[in-house]
Design an enzyme around this catalytic site. Structure first.
Site, PDB file in Angstrom:
ATOM      1  N   TRP A   2       0.838  -1.214   0.000  1.00 54.58           N
ATOM      2  CA  TRP A   2       0.000   0.000   0.000  1.00 54.58           C
ATOM      3  C   TRP A   2       0.860   1.246   0.000  1.00 54.58           C
ATOM      4  O   TRP A   2       0.558   2.219  -0.696  1.00 54.58           O
ATOM      5  CB  TRP A   2      -0.975  -0.019   1.179  1.00 54.58           C
ATOM      6  CG  TRP A   2      -1.927  -1.168   1.130  1.00 54.58           C
ATOM      7  CD1 TRP A   2      -2.037  -2.180   2.034  1.00 54.58           C
ATOM      8  CD2 TRP A   2      -2.901  -1.458   0.102  1.00 54.58           C
ATOM      9  NE1 TRP A   2      -3.001  -3.068   1.639  1.00 54.58           N
ATOM     10  CE2 TRP A   2      -3.555  -2.658   0.464  1.00 54.58           C
ATOM     11  CE3 TRP A   2      -3.274  -0.822  -1.082  1.00 54.58           C
ATOM     12  CZ2 TRP A   2      -4.568  -3.231  -0.314  1.00 54.58           C
ATOM     13  CZ3 TRP A   2      -4.277  -1.389  -1.860  1.00 54.58           C
ATOM     14  CH2 TRP A   2      -4.913  -2.577  -1.478  1.00 54.58           C
ATOM     15  N   LYS A  41     -11.961  -2.051   7.226  1.00 55.55           N
ATOM     16  CA  LYS A  41     -11.151  -2.884   8.109  1.00 55.55           C
ATOM     17  C   LYS A  41     -11.620  -2.771   9.565  1.00 55.55           C
ATOM     18  O   LYS A  41     -11.772  -3.771  10.229  1.00 55.55           O
ATOM     19  CB  LYS A  41      -9.666  -2.500   8.030  1.00 55.55           C
ATOM     20  CG  LYS A  41      -9.120  -2.306   6.611  1.00 55.55           C
ATOM     21  CD  LYS A  41      -8.829  -3.595   5.894  1.00 55.55           C
ATOM     22  CE  LYS A  41      -8.601  -3.463   4.387  1.00 55.55           C
ATOM     23  NZ  LYS A  41      -7.592  -2.521   3.930  1.00 55.55           N
ATOM     24  N   ASP A  72      -1.800   6.772   6.212  1.00 55.53           N
ATOM     25  CA  ASP A  72      -2.823   5.805   5.825  1.00 55.53           C
ATOM     26  C   ASP A  72      -3.052   4.930   7.058  1.00 55.53           C
ATOM     27  O   ASP A  72      -2.180   4.147   7.437  1.00 55.53           O
ATOM     28  CB  ASP A  72      -2.303   4.981   4.636  1.00 55.53           C
ATOM     29  CG  ASP A  72      -3.248   3.853   4.234  1.00 55.53           C
ATOM     30  OD1 ASP A  72      -4.268   3.650   4.920  1.00 55.53           O
ATOM     31  OD2 ASP A  72      -2.946   3.175   3.226  1.00 55.53           O
TER      32      ASP A  72
HETATM   33  C1  LIG Z   1      -7.005  -2.161   2.456  1.00 54.09           C
HETATM   34  C2  LIG Z   1      -5.988  -1.101   2.474  1.00 54.09           C
HETATM   35  C3  LIG Z   1      -5.911  -0.119   1.460  1.00 54.09           C
HETATM   36  C4  LIG Z   1      -6.820  -0.117   0.264  1.00 54.09           C
HETATM   37  O1  LIG Z   1      -8.036   0.447   0.584  1.00 54.09           O
HETATM   38  P1  LIG Z   1      -9.168   0.654  -0.532  1.00 54.09           P
HETATM   39  O2  LIG Z   1     -10.238   1.277   0.306  1.00 54.09           O
HETATM   40  O3  LIG Z   1      -9.535  -0.703  -1.059  1.00 54.09           O
HETATM   41  O4  LIG Z   1      -8.650   1.546  -1.581  1.00 54.09           O
HETATM   42  C5  LIG Z   1      -4.959   0.869   1.596  1.00 54.09           C
HETATM   43  N1  LIG Z   1      -4.107   0.901   2.626  1.00 54.09           N
HETATM   44  C6  LIG Z   1      -4.135  -0.030   3.601  1.00 54.09           C
HETATM   45  C7  LIG Z   1      -3.170   0.064   4.740  1.00 54.09           C
HETATM   46  C8  LIG Z   1      -5.082  -1.053   3.560  1.00 54.09           C
HETATM   47  O5  LIG Z   1      -5.100  -1.979   4.523  1.00 54.09           O
END
Ligand SMILES: *Cc1c(COP(=O)(O)O)cnc(C)c1O
Length: 355
Positions: free
Chosen positions: A99, A190, A166
């Site tokens: 990511w 999540k 993030d």
């Molecule tokens: C799942 C995840 C993403 C992707 O998220 P989307 O909403 O599918 O774009 C990005 N960063 C992390 C750390 C993730 O766990």
């Protein structure tokens, strides 16, 4: 049979969230209508979004000067929106996994990107340390929890520039010093809500400093000016998020949740470390995630990995197959996962080992 849901995302939600979301699909706020079929500008829904934003601020202790937005596009769209809005000349990024890499790739479209550290050569099984962030960086971007690799930055780093994070897979799992960040973002699927909404915590005075023109929908200011209702927001996931936030408050807030998470994760890590059959893929305890626990079978048992997944499923355990880039197993122990599910997994590991 009761299911024990260890999926990495979308993932387990609290019973409180599911029950109240289902009820609102039948009859929302006593309107006699489903939440799926009423205006997002109705006073009943405006109350939902207002309360969700207020609970975000309360639970994360967000200082004045920050706004909470609920947008579409997932965390992946934020990989582009962040540099679009904040990167003037140069930004620094920490490369801790897939990511993080995707975020770096987008940022390069907008300016100079300084990757200050990377654990790529070791398949991202640790968090790089001892890096230096250039003081002329517009921001420093981190991925606090690396969902795929099972590593986590447990504290808010001290650097000389504002940070962007993030926090898709560890938001509300621990207290955060929001004042160190210009932006915190994440997909909700999540630790918060069903897929479809992205939360963005943005510091207002970090905006307006880039020279480029920003398309309306990609400009944070557009959404701030319209109280995150510039266009139709993802109504149902926001409603579910509110239920989860209320449940978090009932549990005692993020400090209480953090204690529970540490306890659950420690139990599972201890079981892995004491096993003769399994071992963890992240060896530095300091870097081990409390949200996604990755482990594999020792080389001599490697061919039994699939058998263990099948065996675990007879106990109601689902979602423990590791991501293909790590292999083995990944047990996601998000906020909503009860400790009893961790106990069932540990018992299954022991029983399988003894067979
Ligand atoms: C799942 C995840 C993403 C992707 O998220 P989307 O909403 O599918 O774009 C990005 N960063 C992390 C750390 C993730 O766990």
């Amino acid at each position: 049979m009761k299911k024990h849901n260890f999926y990495a995302g979308p993932s387990i939600l609290s019973e409180y969230t599911l029950k109240n979301t289902a009820a609102a699909i039948e009859n929302f706020a006593g309107t006699g209508l489903s939440i799926l079929e009423i205006s997002h500008r109705s006073k009943e829904f405006v109350a939902v979004i207002d309360e969700a934003r207020a609970l975000f601020k309360e639970l994360l202790d967000i200082p004045d000067g920050y706004q909470v937005l609920f947008l579409g596009g997932g965390a992946s769209l934020q990989f582009c929106m962040v540099p679009y809005n904040l990167l003037n000349k140069k930004a620094s990024y920490l490369d801790t996994g897939t990511w993080a890499n995707k975020a770096i790739k987008e940022a390069k479209l907008f300016g100079e990107v300084d990757v200050v550290g990377s654990s790529k050569a070791d398949n991202y099984n640790y968090i790089p340390k001892g890096y230096t962030v250039a003081p002329d960086s517009d921001y420093f971007h981190i991925t606090t929890n690396n969902t795929i690799y099972g590593t986590e930055i447990h504290n808010d780093p001290d650097v000389d520039v504002p940070m962007v994070a993030d926090m898709s897979s560890d938001i509300f799992s621990r207290p955060v010093d929001v004042s160190k960040y210009s932006i915190i973002y994440g997909g909700a699927q999540k630790n918060l809500a069903p897929a479809g909404v992205t939360f963005v915590i943005v510091k207002e005075d970090a905006l307006g400093k880039v020279d480029r023109a920003i398309p309306t929908m990609l400009n944070y200011k557009t959404h701030i000016d319209k109280d995150t209702m510039f266009n139709t927001p993802p109504v149902l996931p926001i409603y579910s998020a509110l239920q989860t936030l209320k449940w978090y408050k009932e549990l005692g807030g993020v400090e209480a949740i953090n204690k529970i998470n540490l306890h659950k994760a420690q139990k599972l890590y201890d079981a892995i470390d004491n096993s003769k059959m399994f071992h963890g893929t992240v060896t530095n305890p300091e870097d081990r995630s409390i949200m996604n626990i990755t482990f594999v079978m020792n080389d001599e048992y490697k061919e039994l990995e699939k058998d263990f997944i099948d065996f675990a499923s007879t106990k109601g355990i689902v979602g423990i197959k590791g991501h293909r880039s790590v292999g083995g197993f990944r047990a996601s122990t998000y906020n909503a996962l009860p400790e009893s599910s961790v106990d069932v997994l540990i018992a299954a590991m022991k029983e399988f080992e003894n067979k």
